[in-house]
Design an enzyme around this catalytic site. Structure first.
Site, PDB file in Angstrom:
ATOM      1  N   ASP A 123      -1.031   4.211-144.544  1.00 23.28           N
ATOM      2  CA  ASP A 123      -1.240   2.770-144.688  1.00 23.28           C
ATOM      3  C   ASP A 123      -2.412   2.444-145.625  1.00 23.28           C
ATOM      4  OD1 ASP A 123      -0.431   3.901-142.212  1.00 23.28           O
ATOM      5  OD2 ASP A 123      -0.482   1.964-141.205  1.00 23.28           O
TER       6      ASP A 123
ATOM      7  N   ASP B  33      -9.058  -1.323-142.877  1.00 20.34           N
ATOM      8  CA  ASP B  33      -8.082  -2.399-143.064  1.00 20.34           C
ATOM      9  C   ASP B  33      -8.623  -3.644-143.748  1.00 20.34           C
ATOM     10  OD1 ASP B  33      -5.712  -1.232-142.052  1.00 20.34           O
ATOM     11  OD2 ASP B  33      -6.511  -1.390-140.030  1.00 20.34           O
TER      12      ASP B  33
HETATM   13  N1  GLY Z   1      -1.145  -0.489-140.554  1.00 22.90           N
HETATM   14  C1  GLY Z   1      -0.652  -0.387-139.233  1.00 22.90           C
HETATM   15  C2  GLY Z   1       0.817  -0.458-139.158  1.00 22.90           C
HETATM   16  O1  GLY Z   1       1.508  -0.425-140.144  1.00 22.90           O
HETATM   17  O2  GLY Z   1       1.308  -0.569-138.063  1.00 22.90           O
END
Ligand code: GLY
Length: 377
Positions: free
Chosen positions: A153, A88
Protein backbone atom coordinates in the site's frame (compact mmCIF):
# COMPACT_ATOMS: atom_id res chain seq x y z
CA UNK A 1 -26.37 12.10 -21.28
CA UNK A 2 -23.03 10.46 -20.72
CA UNK A 3 -22.00 7.97 -18.07
CA UNK A 4 -19.81 10.61 -16.38
CA UNK A 5 -22.74 12.96 -15.72
CA UNK A 6 -24.86 10.08 -14.49
CA UNK A 7 -22.07 8.95 -12.18
CA UNK A 8 -21.70 12.42 -10.71
CA UNK A 9 -25.44 12.86 -10.27
CA UNK A 10 -25.40 9.81 -8.05
CA UNK A 11 -22.27 11.03 -6.28
CA UNK A 12 -23.94 14.37 -5.53
CA UNK A 13 -27.04 12.70 -4.19
CA UNK A 14 -25.17 10.33 -1.98
CA UNK A 15 -22.53 12.76 -0.71
CA UNK A 16 -25.27 15.31 0.08
CA UNK A 17 -27.00 12.70 2.19
CA UNK A 18 -23.75 12.12 4.12
CA UNK A 19 -23.25 15.86 4.58
CA UNK A 20 -26.67 16.05 6.20
CA UNK A 21 -25.89 13.27 8.65
CA UNK A 22 -22.43 14.68 9.41
CA UNK A 23 -22.54 18.46 8.97
CA UNK A 24 -19.20 19.13 10.71
CA UNK A 25 -15.81 17.53 10.02
CA UNK A 26 -15.32 15.95 13.41
CA UNK A 27 -15.90 12.45 12.18
CA UNK A 28 -15.20 11.20 8.66
CA UNK A 29 -17.39 8.69 6.79
CA UNK A 30 -15.61 5.39 6.30
CA UNK A 31 -17.96 2.46 5.84
CA UNK A 32 -21.63 1.78 5.24
CA UNK A 33 -22.81 -1.70 5.93
CA UNK A 34 -26.44 -2.75 6.22
CA UNK A 35 -27.41 0.94 6.07
CA UNK A 36 -25.26 1.78 9.08
CA UNK A 37 -22.56 4.45 8.75
CA UNK A 38 -19.24 3.97 10.52
CA UNK A 39 -16.94 6.96 10.90
CA UNK A 40 -13.35 7.59 11.97
CA UNK A 41 -11.95 10.51 13.92
CA UNK A 42 -8.83 11.74 12.15
CA UNK A 43 -6.96 8.81 13.62
CA UNK A 44 -6.97 6.32 10.77
CA UNK A 45 -5.72 6.17 7.18
CA UNK A 46 -8.94 6.99 5.30
CA UNK A 47 -10.00 10.53 6.26
CA UNK A 48 -8.63 12.09 3.07
CA UNK A 49 -10.99 10.18 0.79
CA UNK A 50 -14.21 11.93 1.74
CA UNK A 51 -12.92 15.48 1.12
CA UNK A 52 -11.32 14.08 -2.03
CA UNK A 53 -14.75 12.97 -3.27
CA UNK A 54 -16.17 16.41 -2.46
CA UNK A 55 -13.42 17.99 -4.57
CA UNK A 56 -14.14 15.68 -7.49
CA UNK A 57 -17.83 16.58 -7.38
CA UNK A 58 -16.97 20.29 -7.19
CA UNK A 59 -14.64 19.84 -10.14
CA UNK A 60 -17.54 18.40 -12.06
CA UNK A 61 -20.36 20.81 -11.07
CA UNK A 62 -18.40 24.02 -10.23
CA UNK A 63 -20.92 24.68 -7.48
CA UNK A 64 -19.55 26.97 -4.74
CA UNK A 65 -21.44 25.15 -1.98
CA UNK A 66 -19.54 22.00 -2.81
CA UNK A 67 -16.29 23.92 -2.80
CA UNK A 68 -17.11 25.27 0.66
CA UNK A 69 -17.78 21.78 1.99
CA UNK A 70 -14.65 20.44 0.34
CA UNK A 71 -12.56 23.21 1.92
CA UNK A 72 -14.07 22.63 5.34
CA UNK A 73 -13.51 18.87 5.31
CA UNK A 74 -10.00 19.31 3.92
CA UNK A 75 -8.79 22.04 6.26
CA UNK A 76 -9.89 20.11 9.34
CA UNK A 77 -7.15 17.60 8.49
CA UNK A 78 -4.31 20.14 8.67
CA UNK A 79 -2.89 18.88 12.01
CA UNK A 80 -2.15 15.55 10.32
CA UNK A 81 0.71 17.20 8.39
CA UNK A 82 2.92 16.37 11.38
CA UNK A 83 1.98 12.70 11.42
CA UNK A 84 5.08 10.51 11.54
CA UNK A 85 3.95 7.36 13.33
CA UNK A 86 2.82 5.56 10.16
CA UNK A 87 3.08 5.93 6.37
CA UNK A 88 -0.52 6.77 5.49
CA UNK A 89 0.03 10.52 5.50
CA UNK A 90 0.21 10.29 1.70
CA UNK A 91 -3.34 8.98 1.42
CA UNK A 92 -4.58 11.38 4.10
CA UNK A 93 -3.08 14.57 2.73
CA UNK A 94 -2.69 14.07 -1.00
CA UNK A 95 -6.30 12.95 -1.56
CA UNK A 96 -7.57 15.99 0.40
CA UNK A 97 -5.04 18.85 0.18
CA UNK A 98 -3.60 17.56 -3.10
CA UNK A 99 -6.95 17.94 -4.84
CA UNK A 100 -7.56 21.22 -2.94
CA UNK A 101 -4.30 22.68 -4.26
CA UNK A 102 -4.89 21.38 -7.77
CA UNK A 103 -8.33 22.99 -7.93
CA UNK A 104 -7.72 26.25 -6.04
CA UNK A 105 -3.99 26.98 -6.35
CA UNK A 106 -4.04 28.12 -2.72
CA UNK A 107 -0.37 28.32 -1.67
CA UNK A 108 -1.21 27.50 1.95
CA UNK A 109 -2.28 24.05 0.78
CA UNK A 110 1.00 23.63 -1.05
CA UNK A 111 2.96 24.38 2.11
CA UNK A 112 0.87 21.90 4.09
CA UNK A 113 1.59 19.24 1.48
CA UNK A 114 5.33 19.91 1.54
CA UNK A 115 5.37 19.69 5.32
CA UNK A 116 3.46 16.40 5.05
CA UNK A 117 6.05 15.10 2.60
CA UNK A 118 8.79 16.01 5.08
CA UNK A 119 6.94 14.02 7.76
CA UNK A 120 6.74 10.98 5.49
CA UNK A 121 10.47 11.20 4.70
CA UNK A 122 11.31 10.76 8.40
CA UNK A 123 10.31 7.11 7.92
CA UNK A 124 12.92 6.45 5.23
CA UNK A 125 16.03 4.49 6.06
CA UNK A 126 19.11 4.32 3.77
CA UNK A 127 19.97 0.78 4.81
CA UNK A 128 16.62 -0.72 3.78
CA UNK A 129 16.17 1.71 0.89
CA UNK A 130 12.49 2.12 1.67
CA UNK A 131 9.95 3.84 3.87
CA UNK A 132 8.79 2.00 6.98
CA UNK A 133 5.01 1.60 6.65
CA UNK A 134 4.09 0.47 10.13
CA UNK A 135 6.09 0.43 13.34
CA UNK A 136 7.43 -2.68 14.99
CA UNK A 137 4.51 -4.99 15.72
CA UNK A 138 3.51 -8.53 16.37
CA UNK A 139 2.16 -10.03 13.17
CA UNK A 140 -1.57 -10.64 12.95
CA UNK A 141 -0.97 -14.34 13.70
CA UNK A 142 0.25 -13.11 17.11
CA UNK A 143 3.55 -14.98 16.73
CA UNK A 144 5.83 -13.42 14.11
CA UNK A 145 7.44 -10.08 14.76
CA UNK A 146 7.61 -7.41 12.08
CA UNK A 147 10.61 -5.22 12.79
CA UNK A 148 10.53 -2.85 9.82
CA UNK A 149 7.30 -3.71 7.99
CA UNK A 150 6.75 -2.36 4.50
CA UNK A 151 3.37 -2.96 2.93
CA UNK A 152 2.55 -2.75 -0.76
CA UNK A 153 0.00 0.00 0.00
CA UNK A 154 2.97 2.29 0.70
CA UNK A 155 3.45 2.75 -3.06
CA UNK A 156 0.43 5.05 -3.00
CA UNK A 157 2.05 7.46 -0.55
CA UNK A 158 4.89 8.21 -2.96
CA UNK A 159 2.65 10.52 -5.00
CA UNK A 160 2.92 13.11 -2.21
CA UNK A 161 6.73 12.97 -2.42
CA UNK A 162 6.85 13.52 -6.18
CA UNK A 163 4.51 16.46 -5.73
CA UNK A 164 6.83 17.99 -3.11
CA UNK A 165 9.81 17.79 -5.45
CA UNK A 166 7.84 19.41 -8.26
CA UNK A 167 6.77 22.40 -6.19
CA UNK A 168 10.02 22.91 -4.23
CA UNK A 169 12.61 21.91 -6.82
CA UNK A 170 14.28 19.85 -4.09
CA UNK A 171 14.97 16.33 -5.36
CA UNK A 172 15.22 14.83 -1.89
CA UNK A 173 11.56 13.75 -1.90
CA UNK A 174 11.56 12.18 -5.36
CA UNK A 175 14.83 10.40 -4.61
CA UNK A 176 13.24 8.71 -1.62
CA UNK A 177 10.18 7.80 -3.69
CA UNK A 178 12.37 6.33 -6.43
CA UNK A 179 14.38 4.30 -3.92
CA UNK A 180 11.20 2.98 -2.31
CA UNK A 181 9.71 2.02 -5.69
CA UNK A 182 12.88 0.19 -6.72
CA UNK A 183 13.35 -1.61 -3.42
CA UNK A 184 9.72 -2.68 -3.43
CA UNK A 185 9.90 -3.90 -7.03
CA UNK A 186 12.94 -5.98 -6.08
CA UNK A 187 11.68 -7.50 -2.83
CA UNK A 188 7.91 -7.47 -2.72
CA UNK A 189 6.92 -9.39 -5.89
CA UNK A 190 6.82 -13.03 -6.92
CA UNK A 191 8.00 -14.41 -10.24
CA UNK A 192 4.47 -13.95 -11.66
CA UNK A 193 4.41 -10.27 -10.51
CA UNK A 194 1.77 -10.78 -7.85
CA UNK A 195 2.92 -9.31 -4.55
CA UNK A 196 3.43 -10.01 -0.88
CA UNK A 197 1.40 -7.70 1.31
CA UNK A 198 4.13 -7.26 3.91
CA UNK A 199 7.93 -7.40 3.69
CA UNK A 200 9.70 -7.39 7.01
CA UNK A 201 13.18 -5.82 6.88
CA UNK A 202 16.08 -5.76 9.28
CA UNK A 203 16.62 -2.06 9.83
CA UNK A 204 20.30 -2.42 10.68
CA UNK A 205 21.42 -4.58 7.77
CA UNK A 206 18.65 -3.77 5.28
CA UNK A 207 18.09 -7.52 4.74
CA UNK A 208 14.65 -8.97 4.07
CA UNK A 209 13.71 -11.09 7.07
CA UNK A 210 10.51 -12.52 5.72
CA UNK A 211 7.49 -11.93 3.50
CA UNK A 212 3.96 -12.30 4.73
CA UNK A 213 0.38 -11.17 4.59
CA UNK A 214 -1.83 -9.24 6.95
CA UNK A 215 -5.01 -8.65 4.97
CA UNK A 216 -4.65 -11.43 2.41
CA UNK A 217 -5.77 -15.06 2.41
CA UNK A 218 -2.28 -16.44 3.05
CA UNK A 219 1.34 -15.33 2.93
CA UNK A 220 1.63 -16.68 -0.60
CA UNK A 221 -1.71 -15.54 -1.95
CA UNK A 222 -2.48 -12.46 -4.02
CA UNK A 223 -4.55 -10.02 -1.96
CA UNK A 224 -6.69 -8.18 -4.50
CA UNK A 225 -6.35 -4.65 -3.15
CA UNK A 226 -2.61 -5.15 -2.68
CA UNK A 227 -2.30 -5.88 -6.39
CA UNK A 228 -4.47 -2.83 -7.13
CA UNK A 229 -2.19 -0.59 -5.05
CA UNK A 230 0.78 -1.91 -7.03
CA UNK A 231 -0.93 -1.26 -10.38
CA UNK A 232 -1.82 2.31 -9.45
CA UNK A 233 1.53 2.80 -7.67
CA UNK A 234 3.81 1.82 -10.55
CA UNK A 235 1.65 3.59 -13.13
CA UNK A 236 1.98 6.76 -11.04
CA UNK A 237 5.74 6.25 -10.56
CA UNK A 238 6.13 5.98 -14.33
CA UNK A 239 4.08 9.18 -14.79
CA UNK A 240 6.40 10.99 -12.38
CA UNK A 241 9.75 9.54 -13.52
CA UNK A 242 9.27 8.70 -17.24
CA UNK A 243 11.52 5.73 -16.50
CA UNK A 244 10.38 2.97 -18.87
CA UNK A 245 11.41 0.27 -16.41
CA UNK A 246 8.48 1.38 -14.26
CA UNK A 247 6.11 1.38 -17.23
CA UNK A 248 7.16 -2.16 -18.01
CA UNK A 249 6.69 -3.12 -14.36
CA UNK A 250 3.25 -1.48 -14.20
CA UNK A 251 2.19 -3.56 -17.21
CA UNK A 252 3.43 -6.78 -15.66
CA UNK A 253 1.64 -6.22 -12.36
CA UNK A 254 -1.49 -5.32 -14.32
CA UNK A 255 -1.27 -8.37 -16.54
CA UNK A 256 -1.29 -10.85 -13.68
CA UNK A 257 -4.28 -9.07 -12.13
CA UNK A 258 -6.18 -9.20 -15.44
CA UNK A 259 -5.27 -12.82 -16.11
CA UNK A 260 -6.74 -13.94 -12.80
CA UNK A 261 -10.06 -12.08 -12.81
CA UNK A 262 -13.34 -13.96 -12.57
CA UNK A 263 -15.94 -13.56 -15.28
CA UNK A 264 -17.54 -10.34 -14.04
CA UNK A 265 -14.09 -8.64 -13.87
CA UNK A 266 -14.42 -7.80 -10.15
CA UNK A 267 -11.88 -9.77 -8.11
CA UNK A 268 -12.62 -11.76 -5.01
CA UNK A 269 -11.06 -10.08 -1.97
CA UNK A 270 -8.03 -12.28 -2.60
CA UNK A 271 -7.23 -13.98 -5.91
CA UNK A 272 -6.66 -17.21 -4.01
CA UNK A 273 -9.80 -16.91 -1.89
CA UNK A 274 -11.90 -19.18 -4.13
CA UNK A 275 -9.68 -22.00 -2.82
CA UNK A 276 -11.65 -21.50 0.40
CA UNK A 277 -15.15 -21.62 -1.05
CA UNK A 278 -17.02 -20.43 -4.10
CA UNK A 279 -19.03 -17.81 -2.18
CA UNK A 280 -16.14 -15.57 -1.15
CA UNK A 281 -16.91 -11.82 -1.21
CA UNK A 282 -15.78 -9.58 -4.06
CA UNK A 283 -13.75 -6.42 -3.54
CA UNK A 284 -15.09 -3.55 -5.64
CA UNK A 285 -12.51 -1.19 -4.12
CA UNK A 286 -9.69 -3.15 -5.79
CA UNK A 287 -11.54 -2.82 -9.06
CA UNK A 288 -12.10 0.94 -8.77
CA UNK A 289 -8.41 1.52 -7.94
CA UNK A 290 -7.27 -0.74 -10.78
CA UNK A 291 -9.66 0.68 -13.37
CA UNK A 292 -8.58 4.25 -12.65
CA UNK A 293 -4.93 3.18 -12.97
CA UNK A 294 -5.43 1.19 -16.18
CA UNK A 295 -7.16 4.13 -17.79
CA UNK A 296 -4.06 6.19 -17.09
CA UNK A 297 -1.64 3.39 -18.00
CA UNK A 298 -3.30 3.06 -21.40
CA UNK A 299 -2.36 6.68 -22.19
CA UNK A 300 1.36 5.96 -21.71
CA UNK A 301 1.58 3.01 -24.11
CA UNK A 302 2.71 3.78 -27.64
CA UNK A 303 1.57 0.59 -29.29
CA UNK A 304 -2.06 1.36 -30.07
CA UNK A 305 -3.30 -2.24 -29.80
CA UNK A 306 -1.88 -2.58 -26.28
CA UNK A 307 -3.12 0.85 -25.28
CA UNK A 308 -6.58 -0.09 -26.49
CA UNK A 309 -6.40 -3.38 -24.59
CA UNK A 310 -5.81 -1.69 -21.20
CA UNK A 311 -8.27 1.12 -21.88
CA UNK A 312 -10.90 -1.38 -22.88
CA UNK A 313 -10.39 -3.39 -19.69
CA UNK A 314 -10.80 -0.20 -17.66
CA UNK A 315 -13.99 0.66 -19.56
CA UNK A 316 -15.42 -2.80 -18.93
CA UNK A 317 -14.65 -2.47 -15.22
CA UNK A 318 -16.23 0.96 -15.10
CA UNK A 319 -19.35 -0.39 -16.79
CA UNK A 320 -19.66 -3.24 -14.34
CA UNK A 321 -19.01 -1.02 -11.32
CA UNK A 322 -21.69 1.34 -12.69
CA UNK A 323 -24.25 -1.43 -13.12
CA UNK A 324 -27.03 -2.08 -10.58
CA UNK A 325 -25.12 -5.07 -9.18
CA UNK A 326 -22.44 -2.76 -7.74
CA UNK A 327 -24.31 0.53 -7.29
CA UNK A 328 -25.97 1.49 -4.03
CA UNK A 329 -28.09 4.04 -5.96
CA UNK A 330 -30.23 5.96 -3.49
CA UNK A 331 -30.67 2.97 -1.20
CA UNK A 332 -27.60 3.91 0.81
CA UNK A 333 -25.38 6.94 1.17
CA UNK A 334 -22.45 5.54 -0.77
CA UNK A 335 -21.84 4.77 -4.41
CA UNK A 336 -20.30 1.38 -4.57
CA UNK A 337 -21.38 -1.81 -2.91
CA UNK A 338 -19.34 -4.93 -2.24
CA UNK A 339 -15.91 -3.97 -0.96
CA UNK A 340 -13.86 -5.77 1.67
CA UNK A 341 -11.77 -3.92 4.25
CA UNK A 342 -10.08 -6.55 6.42
CA UNK A 343 -11.38 -10.05 5.83
CA UNK A 344 -9.15 -11.80 8.37
CA UNK A 345 -10.49 -9.61 11.14
CA UNK A 346 -14.05 -9.71 9.79
CA UNK A 347 -14.03 -5.92 9.40
CA UNK A 348 -15.97 -4.20 6.61
CA UNK A 349 -16.78 -7.35 4.72
CA UNK A 350 -19.09 -6.74 1.76
CA UNK A 351 -19.47 -3.06 2.62
CA UNK A 352 -19.42 0.36 0.96
CA UNK A 353 -16.07 1.96 1.83
CA UNK A 354 -14.85 5.53 1.29
CA UNK A 355 -11.75 4.62 -0.71
CA UNK A 356 -13.80 2.60 -3.19
CA UNK A 357 -15.94 5.70 -3.74
CA UNK A 358 -12.84 7.90 -4.06
CA UNK A 359 -11.18 5.86 -6.81
CA UNK A 360 -14.50 5.40 -8.54
CA UNK A 361 -14.89 9.22 -8.63
CA UNK A 362 -11.30 9.53 -9.84
CA UNK A 363 -12.19 7.18 -12.64
CA UNK A 364 -14.86 9.63 -13.69
CA UNK A 365 -12.88 12.79 -13.16
CA UNK A 366 -11.10 14.63 -15.87
CA UNK A 367 -9.03 16.62 -16.51
CA UNK A 368 -7.65 14.60 -13.71
CA UNK A 369 -4.70 14.96 -11.35
CA UNK A 370 -3.19 12.74 -13.95
CA UNK A 371 -2.98 13.68 -17.60
CA UNK A 372 -5.84 11.58 -18.91
CA UNK A 373 -8.35 13.03 -21.31
CA UNK A 374 -11.96 13.51 -20.44
CA UNK A 375 -13.41 10.11 -20.50
CA UNK A 376 -16.68 9.26 -22.23
CA UNK A 377 -18.35 6.08 -23.35
N1 GLY B 1 -4.21 0.53 3.12
C1 GLY B 1 -5.01 -0.37 3.85
C2 GLY B 1 -5.92 -1.16 2.98
O1 GLY B 1 -5.83 -1.14 1.78
O2 GLY B 1 -6.77 -1.81 3.53
Amino acid sequence: EDIVSRGFERAELQLSAQLKVLPEPNEYPRTIKDGKLKTTKKNDWTEGFYPGCLWYVYEHNHNENWKESAIKWTEALEPLKKLTNHHDIGFLMYCSFGNAYRLTGNEIYKDILVESARSLCTRFNQKTGCIESWNYRKAWNGIDEWFYPVIIDNMMNLELLYFATKVTGDSVYANIANAHAETTAKNQFRADYSNYHVVNYDEETGKVLHKATCQGFSDNSAWARGQAWAIYGYTMVYRETHDVRFLDFARKVSDVYLSRLPEDMIPYWDFNAPELSSGEPKDASASAITASALLELSTYINDSDSAFFYRNKAVEMLQILSSPAYQARNKKDAFLLHSVGHMNKGWEVDASISYADYYYCLLYTSPSPRDTERYRM
